[in-house]
Design a protein around this motif. Sequence first.
Motif, PDB file in Angstrom:
ATOM      1  N   PRO A  85       0.938  -1.142   0.226  1.00  0.00           N
ATOM      2  CA  PRO A  85      -0.101  -0.065  -0.008  1.00  0.00           C
ATOM      3  C   PRO A  85       0.671   1.062   0.034  1.00  0.00           C
ATOM      4  N   ALA A  86       1.946   1.176   0.696  1.00  0.00           N
ATOM      5  CA  ALA A  86       2.964   2.470   0.842  1.00  0.00           C
ATOM      6  C   ALA A  86       3.415   2.460  -0.665  1.00  0.00           C
ATOM      7  N   ALA A  87       3.848   1.584  -1.054  1.00  0.00           N
ATOM      8  CA  ALA A  87       4.648   1.602  -2.515  1.00  0.00           C
ATOM      9  C   ALA A  87       3.524   2.107  -3.454  1.00  0.00           C
ATOM     10  N   ILE A  88       2.249   1.960  -3.480  1.00  0.00           N
ATOM     11  CA  ILE A  88       1.059   2.186  -4.277  1.00  0.00           C
ATOM     12  C   ILE A  88       1.094   3.743  -4.198  1.00  0.00           C
ATOM     13  N   VAL A  89       1.127   4.365  -2.971  1.00  0.00           N
ATOM     14  CA  VAL A  89       0.981   5.719  -2.802  1.00  0.00           C
ATOM     15  C   VAL A  89       2.318   6.438  -3.259  1.00  0.00           C
ATOM     16  N   VAL A  90       3.190   5.954  -2.995  1.00  0.00           N
ATOM     17  CA  VAL A  90       4.475   6.447  -3.649  1.00  0.00           C
ATOM     18  C   VAL A  90       4.687   6.421  -5.064  1.00  0.00           C
ATOM     19  N   ALA A  91       4.195   5.514  -5.722  1.00  0.00           N
ATOM     20  CA  ALA A  91       4.145   5.537  -7.093  1.00  0.00           C
ATOM     21  C   ALA A  91       3.161   6.305  -7.713  1.00  0.00           C
ATOM     22  N   LEU A  92       1.999   6.628  -7.201  1.00  0.00           N
ATOM     23  CA  LEU A  92       0.898   7.506  -7.541  1.00  0.00           C
ATOM     24  C   LEU A  92       1.665   9.120  -7.255  1.00  0.00           C
ATOM     25  N   LEU A  93       2.678   9.414  -6.462  1.00  0.00           N
ATOM     26  CA  LEU A  93       3.150  10.765  -6.175  1.00  0.00           C
ATOM     27  C   LEU A  93       3.983  10.951  -7.272  1.00  0.00           C
ATOM     28  N   LEU A  94       4.924   9.795  -7.457  1.00  0.00           N
ATOM     29  CA  LEU A  94       6.020  10.010  -8.484  1.00  0.00           C
ATOM     30  C   LEU A  94       5.446  10.281  -9.976  1.00  0.00           C
ATOM     31  N   ASN A  95       4.154   9.296 -10.354  1.00  0.00           N
ATOM     32  CA  ASN A  95       3.559   9.481 -11.398  1.00  0.00           C
ATOM     33  C   ASN A  95       3.072  10.928 -11.601  1.00  0.00           C
ATOM     34  N   LEU A  96       2.329  11.463 -10.435  1.00  0.00           N
ATOM     35  CA  LEU A  96       1.915  12.999 -10.514  1.00  0.00           C
ATOM     36  C   LEU A  96       3.059  14.047 -10.859  1.00  0.00           C
ATOM     37  N   ALA A  97       4.104  13.794  -9.862  1.00  0.00           N
ATOM     38  CA  ALA A  97       5.152  14.733 -10.142  1.00  0.00           C
ATOM     39  C   ALA A  97       5.759  14.773 -11.420  1.00  0.00           C
ATOM     40  N   ALA A  98       5.944  13.534 -12.046  1.00  0.00           N
ATOM     41  CA  ALA A  98       6.532  13.517 -13.474  1.00  0.00           C
ATOM     42  C   ALA A  98       5.641  13.977 -14.375  1.00  0.00           C
ATOM     43  N   LEU A  99       4.526  13.741 -14.443  1.00  0.00           N
ATOM     44  CA  LEU A  99       3.326  14.167 -15.156  1.00  0.00           C
ATOM     45  C   LEU A  99       3.569  15.758 -15.074  1.00  0.00           C
ATOM     46  N   GLY A 100       3.639  16.493 -13.911  1.00  0.00           N
ATOM     47  CA  GLY A 100       3.947  17.826 -13.831  1.00  0.00           C
ATOM     48  C   GLY A 100       4.936  18.430 -14.473  1.00  0.00           C
ATOM     49  N   VAL A 101       6.165  17.557 -14.421  1.00  0.00           N
ATOM     50  CA  VAL A 101       7.271  17.946 -15.103  1.00  0.00           C
ATOM     51  C   VAL A 101       7.029  17.967 -16.415  1.00  0.00           C
ATOM     52  N   VAL A 102       6.424  17.148 -17.341  1.00  0.00           N
ATOM     53  CA  VAL A 102       6.163  16.698 -18.743  1.00  0.00           C
ATOM     54  C   VAL A 102       5.538  18.098 -18.853  1.00  0.00           C
ATOM     55  N   LEU A 103       4.129  18.432 -18.277  1.00  0.00           N
ATOM     56  CA  LEU A 103       3.517  19.502 -18.919  1.00  0.00           C
ATOM     57  C   LEU A 103       3.984  20.902 -18.700  1.00  0.00           C
ATOM     58  N   ARG A 104       4.830  21.050 -17.637  1.00  0.00           N
ATOM     59  CA  ARG A 104       5.867  22.035 -17.525  1.00  0.00           C
ATOM     60  C   ARG A 104       6.667  22.427 -18.571  1.00  0.00           C
ATOM     61  N   ILE A 105       7.400  21.213 -19.231  1.00  0.00           N
ATOM     62  CA  ILE A 105       8.255  21.219 -20.260  1.00  0.00           C
ATOM     63  C   ILE A 105       7.429  21.752 -21.515  1.00  0.00           C
ATOM     64  N   LEU A 106       6.331  21.015 -21.696  1.00  0.00           N
ATOM     65  CA  LEU A 106       5.551  21.147 -23.007  1.00  0.00           C
ATOM     66  C   LEU A 106       4.749  22.367 -22.966  1.00  0.00           C
ATOM     67  N   VAL A 107       4.163  22.755 -21.817  1.00  0.00           N
ATOM     68  CA  VAL A 107       3.189  23.806 -21.753  1.00  0.00           C
ATOM     69  C   VAL A 107       3.863  25.230 -21.331  1.00  0.00           C
ATOM     70  N   GLY A 108       5.004  24.933 -20.837  1.00  0.00           N
ATOM     71  CA  GLY A 108       5.519  26.178 -20.191  1.00  0.00           C
ATOM     72  C   GLY A 108       4.767  27.048 -19.089  1.00  0.00           C
ATOM     73  N   ARG A 109       5.092  28.200 -18.955  1.00  0.00           N
ATOM     74  CA  ARG A 109       4.168  28.983 -17.990  1.00  0.00           C
ATOM     75  C   ARG A 109       2.935  29.818 -18.412  1.00  0.00           C
TER      76      ARG A 109
END
Length: 454
Positions: A85-109
């Motif tokens: 269960p803890a690994a699932i939570v960490v995986a969700l957070l990592l995926n959300l953070a990575a998606l944020g990085v992807v969107l920040r790079i593709l969309v900018g400010r």
Amino acid sequence: MRLPRTDQGRLLLVFALLAAVTAFTATVPLLRDWFDLRVYHGTVDSWVHHGGRIYDYLVPGTTYGFTYPPFAAVAMLPMALLNLPAAIVVALLLNLAALGVVLRILVGRDWRRYGWFGCALAACALALFEPLRDTVSFGQVNVLLLALVLTDAWLLATGRERWAGIGIGLAAAVKLTPALFIGLLLLSRKWRAAGVATAVAVGATAFAAWVTPDASRFYWTRALWDTTRVGRLDYVSNQSLQGVLARLGEHGRPVWAIVVLLVLCVWVWRASRAVAAGEWIAAFSLTGLAACLVSPITWVHHLVWLLPAFVVLVRAGHPRIAGALYAVLCTSVVWLWFDDASGIDGFLGSNTYVWITLGLLLWLPVGQLPAGRPFLGRVVTATAPAPTPAAPATIPASAQPGPSSTGLATTATAAADTGSGPGRGLARNSSSEPTGSTRPPASKPQSNSSRASS
């Protein structure tokens, strides 16, 4: 359709969209019961706490185990400290953070200009995107790898080449497919970045061999070449060119090799044009598309590599085409041929995502960015051109190219020009079957989790 102009109307629309997305996720099964994450966690737990071997572990009740390179298992060692269960939570957070990085790079400010309403629409859109929702519900690493690779695109596009290559090298050490981006660096004559990427990939692989020599020897000499560990090539979730051939009953390697060679030739031609135009995101998009096509196994969730291509389409002034293709990738349409992919309809329908990927590789706009509106992909010099005798000496600040315009492409900016907002995507509901589908599970369901060659 006109969007509401008042905050109250917008709020009602967002609630309506959330209800629609929720209904979709409840009626179109998606949740894969964290199958791939259970493979990762079980493998690491068996290895660290029970003296097991990395490639011997199988998820209880299945024939699926770990098939990534040994460095991936080494990188996942912190999971030994967590329960599932803890690994699932960490995986969700990592995926959300990575998606944020992807969107920040593709969309900018430029996302700020759309406020909460635009962000809410984009969130609903992303939640419907089948590759993304599969990645999240499997507990997969695709978005993390995409973030690593796009970080290198951002470094190259903004002149920070000193650190470029690290992300690609790490991604290639975790999975093999991103190694094609090293080819892009060589193609674009970014020798330093290519050297860094290669050194990082080789160094990470050597480190894993030092940590677990037996597993490394087994992987590189046996497991890598055993396709039965990965899954059936003809399974409908395999949206690669080899998947198309397998569903046609063609399993010969020579035919596949010829098709792969042709696709790589097209990639070299189109990526070279993008590099010549200074459009790094287009070049990286084309490379991601080619990687999905030539990989022996490209499960549906691997198609998160198509996201940058939609940004390029919108930015080049083709929001309707981007929206239509994106919508198809939200429908899970390929699963209609889960049981039978024979006939003309089976050939066309079961390979729908392959046709989209191939079409984007062939026709993704290159060199068509609006003049004076650079985005991540077109590097702009910081010095404005000297005014011509016929032009006024003073140029409005908004038209001046400079460091602030050297950033990544903004889908949002393009959407403002064309009257279209950000893209769409979300999730479905549960099917604990490894590659879950909208159809009943097969007697031998194939897993996206166990695939080193993906």
